[in-house]
Design an enzyme around this catalytic site. Structure first.
Site, mmCIF file in Angstrom:
data_model
loop_
_atom_site.group_PDB
_atom_site.id
_atom_site.type_symbol
_atom_site.label_atom_id
_atom_site.label_comp_id
_atom_site.label_asym_id
_atom_site.label_seq_id
_atom_site.Cartn_x
_atom_site.Cartn_y
_atom_site.Cartn_z
ATOM 1 N N SER A 1 -2.106 -2.046 0.533
ATOM 2 C CA SER A 1 -0.685 -2.049 0.193
ATOM 3 C C SER A 1 -0.196 -0.607 0.206
ATOM 4 O O SER A 1 0.138 -0.026 -0.812
ATOM 5 C CB SER A 1 -0.456 -2.697 -1.179
ATOM 6 O OG SER A 1 -1.085 -1.970 -2.202
ATOM 7 N N HIS B 1 -4.398 -8.162 -1.921
ATOM 8 C CA HIS B 1 -5.850 -7.988 -2.087
ATOM 9 C C HIS B 1 -6.614 -9.301 -2.238
ATOM 10 O O HIS B 1 -7.812 -9.294 -2.487
ATOM 11 C CB HIS B 1 -6.150 -7.113 -3.317
ATOM 12 C CG HIS B 1 -5.658 -5.704 -3.178
ATOM 13 N ND1 HIS B 1 -5.609 -4.815 -4.220
ATOM 14 C CD2 HIS B 1 -5.187 -5.025 -2.100
ATOM 15 C CE1 HIS B 1 -5.135 -3.655 -3.814
ATOM 16 N NE2 HIS B 1 -4.858 -3.761 -2.528
ATOM 17 N N GLU C 1 -2.523 -6.556 -9.281
ATOM 18 C CA GLU C 1 -3.640 -6.152 -10.139
ATOM 19 C C GLU C 1 -3.376 -6.427 -11.613
ATOM 20 O O GLU C 1 -2.302 -6.105 -12.129
ATOM 21 C CB GLU C 1 -3.902 -4.636 -9.979
ATOM 22 C CG GLU C 1 -4.156 -4.238 -8.540
ATOM 23 C CD GLU C 1 -4.222 -2.715 -8.337
ATOM 24 O OE1 GLU C 1 -4.384 -1.972 -9.319
ATOM 25 O OE2 GLU C 1 -4.094 -2.310 -7.170
ATOM 26 N N GLU D 1 -10.840 -5.804 -4.655
ATOM 27 C CA GLU D 1 -11.258 -4.803 -5.636
ATOM 28 C C GLU D 1 -12.255 -5.368 -6.640
ATOM 29 O O GLU D 1 -12.449 -4.807 -7.728
ATOM 30 C CB GLU D 1 -10.025 -4.206 -6.328
ATOM 31 C CG GLU D 1 -9.141 -3.451 -5.325
ATOM 32 C CD GLU D 1 -8.031 -2.643 -5.969
ATOM 33 O OE1 GLU D 1 -7.779 -2.810 -7.180
ATOM 34 O OE2 GLU D 1 -7.421 -1.824 -5.246
ATOM 35 N N ASP E 1 -0.412 -3.842 -12.170
ATOM 36 C CA ASP E 1 0.190 -3.231 -10.982
ATOM 37 C C ASP E 1 0.682 -4.349 -10.072
ATOM 38 O O ASP E 1 -0.094 -4.897 -9.292
ATOM 39 C CB ASP E 1 -0.822 -2.350 -10.233
ATOM 40 C CG ASP E 1 -0.205 -1.737 -8.971
ATOM 41 O OD1 ASP E 1 1.029 -1.863 -8.788
ATOM 42 O OD2 ASP E 1 -0.952 -1.134 -8.172
ATOM 43 N N GLU F 1 2.616 -0.419 -13.275
ATOM 44 C CA GLU F 1 2.660 0.447 -12.083
ATOM 45 C C GLU F 1 3.532 -0.203 -11.015
ATOM 46 O O GLU F 1 3.444 -1.417 -10.802
ATOM 47 C CB GLU F 1 1.220 0.626 -11.585
ATOM 48 C CG GLU F 1 1.068 1.461 -10.324
ATOM 49 C CD GLU F 1 -0.405 1.589 -9.931
ATOM 50 O OE1 GLU F 1 -1.270 1.653 -10.830
ATOM 51 O OE2 GLU F 1 -0.697 1.586 -8.729
ATOM 52 N N ASP G 1 3.365 4.732 -7.932
ATOM 53 C CA ASP G 1 2.320 4.798 -6.902
ATOM 54 C C ASP G 1 3.003 4.967 -5.544
ATOM 55 O O ASP G 1 3.221 6.095 -5.091
ATOM 56 C CB ASP G 1 1.450 3.536 -6.985
ATOM 57 C CG ASP G 1 0.470 3.397 -5.828
ATOM 58 O OD1 ASP G 1 0.322 4.346 -5.037
ATOM 59 O OD2 ASP G 1 -0.160 2.320 -5.699
ATOM 60 N N LYS H 1 -3.790 9.326 -5.758
ATOM 61 C CA LYS H 1 -4.725 8.846 -4.740
ATOM 62 C C LYS H 1 -4.885 9.981 -3.739
ATOM 63 O O LYS H 1 -3.909 10.355 -3.070
ATOM 64 C CB LYS H 1 -4.152 7.628 -4.016
ATOM 65 C CG LYS H 1 -4.116 6.330 -4.843
ATOM 66 C CD LYS H 1 -3.264 5.290 -4.115
ATOM 67 C CE LYS H 1 -3.434 3.892 -4.696
ATOM 68 N NZ LYS H 1 -2.384 2.974 -4.164
ATOM 69 N N SER I 1 -6.775 7.049 -9.059
ATOM 70 C CA SER I 1 -7.005 5.733 -8.453
ATOM 71 C C SER I 1 -7.876 5.767 -7.202
ATOM 72 O O SER I 1 -7.800 6.683 -6.390
ATOM 73 C CB SER I 1 -5.655 5.117 -8.088
ATOM 74 O OG SER I 1 -5.808 3.911 -7.361
ATOM 75 N N HIS I 2 -8.670 4.745 -7.051
ATOM 76 C CA HIS I 2 -9.374 4.415 -5.808
ATOM 77 C C HIS I 2 -8.374 3.784 -4.834
ATOM 78 O O HIS I 2 -7.183 3.691 -5.143
ATOM 79 C CB HIS I 2 -10.499 3.415 -6.107
ATOM 80 C CG HIS I 2 -9.972 2.087 -6.603
ATOM 81 N ND1 HIS I 2 -10.655 0.905 -6.525
ATOM 82 C CD2 HIS I 2 -8.768 1.763 -7.188
ATOM 83 C CE1 HIS I 2 -9.933 -0.080 -7.031
ATOM 84 N NE2 HIS I 2 -8.799 0.416 -7.441
ATOM 85 N N ARG I 3 -8.847 3.320 -3.669
ATOM 86 C CA ARG I 3 -8.050 2.468 -2.788
ATOM 87 C C ARG I 3 -8.730 1.107 -2.697
ATOM 88 O O ARG I 3 -9.902 0.963 -3.023
ATOM 89 C CB ARG I 3 -7.947 3.060 -1.360
ATOM 90 C CG ARG I 3 -7.269 4.400 -1.255
ATOM 91 C CD ARG I 3 -5.919 4.512 -1.909
ATOM 92 N NE ARG I 3 -4.883 3.595 -1.443
ATOM 93 C CZ ARG I 3 -3.798 3.949 -0.767
ATOM 94 N NH1 ARG I 3 -3.615 5.208 -0.420
ATOM 95 N NH2 ARG I 3 -2.877 3.052 -0.422
ATOM 96 N N SER I 4 -7.998 0.130 -2.192
ATOM 97 C CA SER I 4 -8.605 -1.208 -2.082
ATOM 98 C C SER I 4 -9.716 -1.209 -1.029
ATOM 99 O O SER I 4 -10.663 -1.988 -1.124
ATOM 100 C CB SER I 4 -7.542 -2.251 -1.780
ATOM 101 O OG SER I 4 -6.781 -1.884 -0.649
ATOM 102 N N LYS J 1 -8.483 4.106 -12.376
ATOM 103 C CA LYS J 1 -8.763 2.724 -11.987
ATOM 104 C C LYS J 1 -9.635 2.743 -10.747
ATOM 105 O O LYS J 1 -9.385 3.483 -9.790
ATOM 106 C CB LYS J 1 -7.483 1.917 -11.770
ATOM 107 C CG LYS J 1 -6.531 2.415 -10.698
ATOM 108 C CD LYS J 1 -5.424 1.376 -10.467
ATOM 109 C CE LYS J 1 -4.514 1.724 -9.312
ATOM 110 N NZ LYS J 1 -3.555 0.650 -8.984
HETATM 111 P P1 PGA Z 1 -4.086 -0.143 -2.014
HETATM 112 O O1 PGA Z 1 -3.751 -0.723 -3.466
HETATM 113 O O2 PGA Z 1 -5.249 0.749 -2.109
HETATM 114 O O3 PGA Z 1 -4.343 -1.400 -1.213
HETATM 115 O O4 PGA Z 1 -2.838 0.576 -1.570
HETATM 116 C C1 PGA Z 1 -3.903 0.043 -4.630
HETATM 117 C C2 PGA Z 1 -2.635 0.152 -5.422
HETATM 118 O O5 PGA Z 1 -1.564 -0.377 -5.019
HETATM 119 O O6 PGA Z 1 -2.646 0.780 -6.470
HETATM 120 ZN ZN ZN Z 2 -0.453 0.565 -6.960
#
Ligand code: PGA
Ligand code: ZN
Length: 436
Positions: A39, A160, A169, A212, A247, A293, A318, A343, A370-373, A394
């Site tokens: 996303s 996801h 999320e 995730e 989120d 978020e 984000d 990110k 944050s990680h990514r998906s 996260k």
């Molecule tokens: P993404 O999702 O890594 O698929 O962009 C994570 C988020 O939206 O926080």
């Molecule tokens: Zn997000």
């Protein structure tokens, strides 16, 4: 200085190609692997993909690897810049070589892989742990460290997962724990309890996982997701000590001026920004939610500004901010939110991500790492979270190797700090302001 840099095409957790970088100095060879989102926001730096539909549906990253091997690597080696002290200059050189605003020429995936590997090389050259090195890069205090609250995404929806849930999320946040080790244990226990509850309610086939690592049962009402979490937290014995973060990733269901909560089915359920805002307020009132978020789309500034006036929770940008210092500054001026999601691959270099985070801190905001998906077992963000005192991160569920790699690294860091008799604490309830 850098002897050589080599990139290879490898796979991420969704089976899509990604860039792996090996950077060699006299101290050894240092590796980083780049993550990838699903996303993604429009304001992110560009992940270079080959577009050759004969391979990986066009998702190959051989051009990005080639840019590392034949452009970025040789130029960095030639520059004589030393990862031990010149990470920012190395990042600046790459930005200059790329020459575009969004890193679309050489690829943010190529550039970020080098930036992360260079940070590791720099830490090794100076005999530091990566989190110590990154603390130094950020200029934040190093006399003590703050271990983050792990926000674990245990129910997956949105882009996801395959269920009909629009919100992406639902995270559990053990703010009442006393250490990262205990926090991880409580989340794992809650995850196990959640599995039992989902099996009992929706059957054995309902405990499949999303991207995730969270469950993706056949539910579509956010109330049902939140009730499941409340029940699981109580069943695991952590009532009042584990709170919830959401989120919705609402850009994914924003279309023609409306938010369509039915976007994953053929039944439209369109809400205006104002109606969506009152729906969020209702949810925040009824459940123990402490973080929200991207409740609105990446360009819906007015909705953010209005909601930020009295929302009472951590309001994280984000897609809205894309770890981009210019967008952070705009959002600070408008008072659009009170927290920045960080990110590293949204902006493409480690030092730019840290600079954006520091701009958020300067405004009195928090930073949520944050990680990514689409992830890999690279655990860089665990050290980054500790290094910049972000107080929370996260990295998905307490399951699947690429997700737990980060949580396991955090427990390693805690052990390492204890072993070396360094001062450290767990952010707990103060997760938003661990940096102050
Ligand atoms: P993404 O999702 O890594 O698929 O962009 C994570 C988020 O939206 O926080
Ligand atoms: Zn997000």
């Amino acid at each position: 200085s850098v002897l050589s840099i080599h990139a290879s095409q490898r796979l991420d957790s969704r089976g899509k190609p990604t860039v792996q970088v090996d950077l060699t100095t006299v101290h050894g060879s240092f590796r980083a692997i780049v993550p990838s989102g699903a996303s993604k926001g429009d304001y992110e730096a560009v992940e270079l993909r080959d577009g050759d539909y004969e391979a990986f549906q066009g998702n190959g990253v051989l051009k990005a690897c080639q840019n590392v091997d034949s452009v970025l690597g040789p130029q960095i080696a030639k520059s004589g810049l030393d990862p031990a002290y010149d990470l920012k200059k190395i990042d600046e050189l790459m930005i200059q070589l790329d020459g575009t605003k969004d890193k679309s020429k050489l690829g943010a995936n190529a550039i970020l892989g080098i930036s992360m590997a260079a940070a590791r090389a720099g830490a090794a050259a100076r005999g530091l742990e990566l989190y110590e090195f990154l603390a130094g890069e950020s200029g934040l205090p190093q006399a003590d460290y703050v271990m983050p609250v792990p926000f674990m995404n245990v129910l997956n929806g949105g882009d996801h997962s395959g269920n009909a849930m629009a919100f992406q999320e639902f995270m559990i946040a053990p703010v009442g724990a006393s250490s990262i080790t205990q926090a991880v244990q409580w989340n794992s226990e809650t995850y196990a309890a959640l599995k039992t509850i989902i099996e009992a309610k929706y059957g054995k086939a309902a405990v499949g996982l999303g991207d995730e690592g969270g469950f993706a049962p056949p539910i579509d009402r956010p109330e049902d997701a939140l009730s499941l979490l409340v029940e699981a937290i109580a069943k695991a014995g952590h009532q009042d000590k584990i709170k919830i973060g959401i989120d919705p990733a609402s850009q994914s269901f924003f279309k023609n001026g409306n938010y369509n909560l039915g976007f994953k089915t053929d039944q439209d359920n369109n809400l205006s920004a104002a109606n969506l805002a009152s729906y969020y307020r209702q949810l925040l009132h009824s459940y123990p939610v402490i973080l929200l978020e991207d409740p609105f789309g990446q360009d819906d500034w007015d909705a953010f500004v209005d909601f930020n006036k009295d929302c009472g929770v951590e309001l994280v940008g984000d897609d809205l901010l894309a770890t981009n210092i210019d967008r952070v500054k705009t959002a600070v001026k408008k008072e659009a939110c009170n927290s920045m999601l960080l990110k590293v691959n949204q902006i493409g270099t480690v030092t730019e991500a840290i600079a954006a985070g520091k701009a958020a801190y300067a405004a009195g905001w928090s930073v949520f790492v944050s990680h990514r998906s689409g992830e890999t077992t690279d655990d860089f963000i665990a050290d980054l979270t500790v290094g910049i005192r972000a107080g929370h991160l996260k990295s998905g569920a307490p399951a699947r190797g690429e997700r737990v790699a980060k949580y396991n690294r955090l427990m390693d860091i805690e052990d390492n700090l204890r072993y070396r008799e360094r001062n450290f604490s767990y952010a707990g309830e103060n997760f938003r302001f661990a940096y102050t």
